[in-house]
Design an enzyme around this catalytic site. Structure first.
Site, mmCIF file in Angstrom:
data_model
loop_
_atom_site.group_PDB
_atom_site.id
_atom_site.type_symbol
_atom_site.label_atom_id
_atom_site.label_comp_id
_atom_site.label_asym_id
_atom_site.label_seq_id
_atom_site.Cartn_x
_atom_site.Cartn_y
_atom_site.Cartn_z
ATOM 1 N N ASP A 295 25.327 43.576 36.643
ATOM 2 C CA ASP A 295 25.839 42.298 36.138
ATOM 3 C C ASP A 295 24.882 41.662 35.138
ATOM 4 O OD1 ASP A 295 28.176 42.351 37.659
ATOM 5 O OD2 ASP A 295 27.053 41.716 39.447
ATOM 6 N N ASN B 122 21.608 49.957 40.806
ATOM 7 C CA ASN B 122 22.285 49.821 42.096
ATOM 8 C C ASN B 122 22.500 51.202 42.707
ATOM 9 O OD1 ASN B 122 24.942 50.856 41.123
ATOM 10 N ND2 ASN B 122 24.771 49.044 39.806
ATOM 11 N N ILE C 40 32.652 45.205 30.230
ATOM 12 C CA ILE C 40 33.257 46.319 29.484
ATOM 13 C C ILE C 40 34.766 46.368 29.694
ATOM 14 C CG2 ILE C 40 33.246 48.835 29.197
ATOM 15 C CD1 ILE C 40 30.262 48.627 30.309
HETATM 16 O O1 C5P Z 1 32.855 41.959 38.149
HETATM 17 P P1 C5P Z 1 32.773 43.207 38.946
HETATM 18 O O2 C5P Z 1 31.569 44.014 38.603
HETATM 19 O O3 C5P Z 1 32.914 43.080 40.408
HETATM 20 O O4 C5P Z 1 34.083 44.000 38.477
HETATM 21 C C1 C5P Z 1 34.312 45.301 38.794
HETATM 22 C C2 C5P Z 1 35.135 45.977 37.727
HETATM 23 O O5 C5P Z 1 34.750 45.573 36.422
HETATM 24 C C3 C5P Z 1 34.907 47.463 37.755
HETATM 25 O O6 C5P Z 1 36.082 48.070 37.313
HETATM 26 C C4 C5P Z 1 33.757 47.636 36.776
HETATM 27 O O7 C5P Z 1 33.691 48.960 36.271
HETATM 28 C C5 C5P Z 1 34.112 46.625 35.711
HETATM 29 N N1 C5P Z 1 32.958 46.028 35.018
HETATM 30 C C6 C5P Z 1 32.746 46.282 33.679
HETATM 31 N N2 C5P Z 1 31.707 45.684 33.033
HETATM 32 C C7 C5P Z 1 30.890 44.842 33.678
HETATM 33 C C8 C5P Z 1 31.080 44.575 35.036
HETATM 34 C C9 C5P Z 1 32.122 45.186 35.677
HETATM 35 O O8 C5P Z 1 33.494 47.070 33.088
HETATM 36 N N3 C5P Z 1 29.885 44.275 33.020
#
Ligand code: C5P
Length: 415
Positions: free
Chosen positions: A294, A225, A322
């Site tokens: 994702d 991204n 994470i």
């Molecule tokens: O679900 P989304 O990506 O929108 O969520 C954003 C938050 O979750 C951010 O703080 C991102 O760093 C964290 N995140 C994560 N691991 C993932 C997806 C998002 O730590 N696989």
């Protein structure tokens, strides 16, 4: 003077001139720096005096030029350690391949290299050399070594060279260097101000994730991204200035490691997860700023996929979350997430906060041009479990980082 310049607030620049043909431009550089209100002293290597005279440099800087480590008179007037402490910024321009190599190795065989070694000032180099020397792997690794130690590298430019070659290695133009110095001085003053503030995060163990993750499809292609990592790096830099011990788990980005921050480079989400798990230890504040992909391909093709078919499908599987893993730990740190949304900002952010069991979420609207992803500025809404919303109006990522960390301090850490 170009228009977007601000005051240098009387920063003291020690200009180191090493011996390349571009040294003839150093007199102009001194003038440009002085026009921008910098106080300039000049130190020259012996070789540089073959290209421009100390007299010229003394006349334009209006200060005695420093030449020799063993000059008793000069030492009596201003000793080399005193001079090393005097400088806010040491700018080596031109920086020859030889001087770059010596500084990277920590050699102190002339006044300039001794001063660099003896100073805590921010070091900036403006390399200037023949294109072949610039692309030599030894020079590349010396420059990289300096970058990793926090040195800023201005240029070089590409074009026709004094020797007739064409390529990268021309010293950046004095006007450009002076403008870059001005930008640098604005940030270094902000950092100094921060340092002089209370060290509100003193000794706090902070882990930050930053940048994108890169998910391989085959040895050539990947899914990723547009995250630049700038927000996460700004948070790491400011947290470190506020006294925190910072571990920055970073996806592939084009940024320098902030001073004093331990950077753990990773590529994929799986690697980011493993690195977080390995270093989370006694973390007290976790900020998930990374734009973690994702999904990732179910399997990575061993060889480059051939374009034989009209259509092709890459089967994807969800990556591990994470931040949710961190928030699910028994002895968990304060957990702060980010939510980049292009619509229904508050609603989506609050849902994420509760689903991932976060303490705070910093939401930003990525549909606005000039803000958020891959830009210099950001506008944030900080939301907590109670639904309270704090608006941080559009500002530089460094200022936004400062406000976020102050907010965290006020809400969770103040005793
Ligand atoms: O679900 P989304 O990506 O929108 O969520 C954003 C938050 O979750 C951010 O703080 C991102 O760093 C964290 N995140 C994560 N691991 C993932 C997806 C998002 O730590 N696989």
């Amino acid at each position: 003077m170009s228009e977007n310049t601000t005051s240098s607030q009387k920063l003291r620049v020690l200009l180191g001139v090493s011996g390349g043909i571009a040294a003839y431009k150093s007199a102009d550089l001194v003038r440009r720096l002085k026009e921008r209100d910098f106080i300039v002293r000049v130190v020259m290597t012996e070789a540089s005096t073959h290209f421009i005279t100390p007299m010229t440099m003394q006349a334009v800087s209006a200060n005695p030029v420093h030449l020799d480590l063993f000059d008793q008179e000069a030492e009596a007037a201003m000793g080399h350690i005193e001079l090393a402490k005097w400088a806010d910024i040491i700018l080596v321009a031109p920086a020859t391949a030889n001087t770059i190599a010596k500084i990277n190795q920590g050699l102190a065989d002339n006044l300039l290299t001794t001063l660099v070694l003896a100073s805590k000032a921010q070091l900036v180099i403006a390399p200037a050399m023949n294109q072949q020397m610039w692309t030599n792997t030894t020079t590349i690794s010396n420059v990289e070594g300096l970058r990793q130690k926090g040195t800023l590298v201005f240029g070089p430019d590409a074009g026709e060279q004094a020797c007739g070659d064409v390529g990268a290695g021309r010293m950046m133009e004095p006007l450009m260097i002076a403008d870059e110095m001005l930008r640098l001085s604005a940030t270094s003053f902000e950092r100094q101000e921060l340092r002089e503030n209370k060290l509100i995060l003193n000794g706090l163990n902070v882990m930050i994730t930053a940048g994108p993750t890169v998910e391989a499809i085959d040895p050539v292609r990947f899914i990723s991204n547009h995250s630049s990592g700038k927000m996460g790096y700004a948070l790491a830099e400011v947290a470190s200035d506020l006294g925190a011990m910072v571990t920055l788990v970073s996806g592939p980005v084009n940024l320098c490691a902030p001073n004093g921050v331990s950077v753990k480079p990773v590529t994929s989400a799986k690697e980011m997860m493993a690195t977080v798990q390995q270093h989370i230890g006694n973390c007290e504040l976790f900020i998930g700023c990374a734009a973690v992909a994702d999904y990732t391909p179910i399997k990575v093709a061993k060889h480059k996929i051939k374009k034989n078919e009209e259509n092709m499908n890459v089967e994807l599987v969800k990556n591990p979350d994470i931040i949710s893993w961190v928030a699910a730990q028994k002895q968990r740190p304060i957990v702060v997430g980010f939510a980049a949304e292009s619509q229904n900002l508050s609603e989506f952010a609050i849902n994420k906060l509760s689903k991932k069991k976060l303490d705070l979420i910093c939401a930003n609207n990525i549909s606005q041009e000039e803000l958020g992803f891959n830009s210099e500025n950001n506008e944030i809404f900080i939301l907590d479990k109670s639904g309270k919303e704090v608006h941080l109006p559009a500002a530089s990522k460094s200022n936004i980082a400062k406000s976020i960390l102050e907010h965290i301090y006020q809400q969770f850490l103040i005793k």
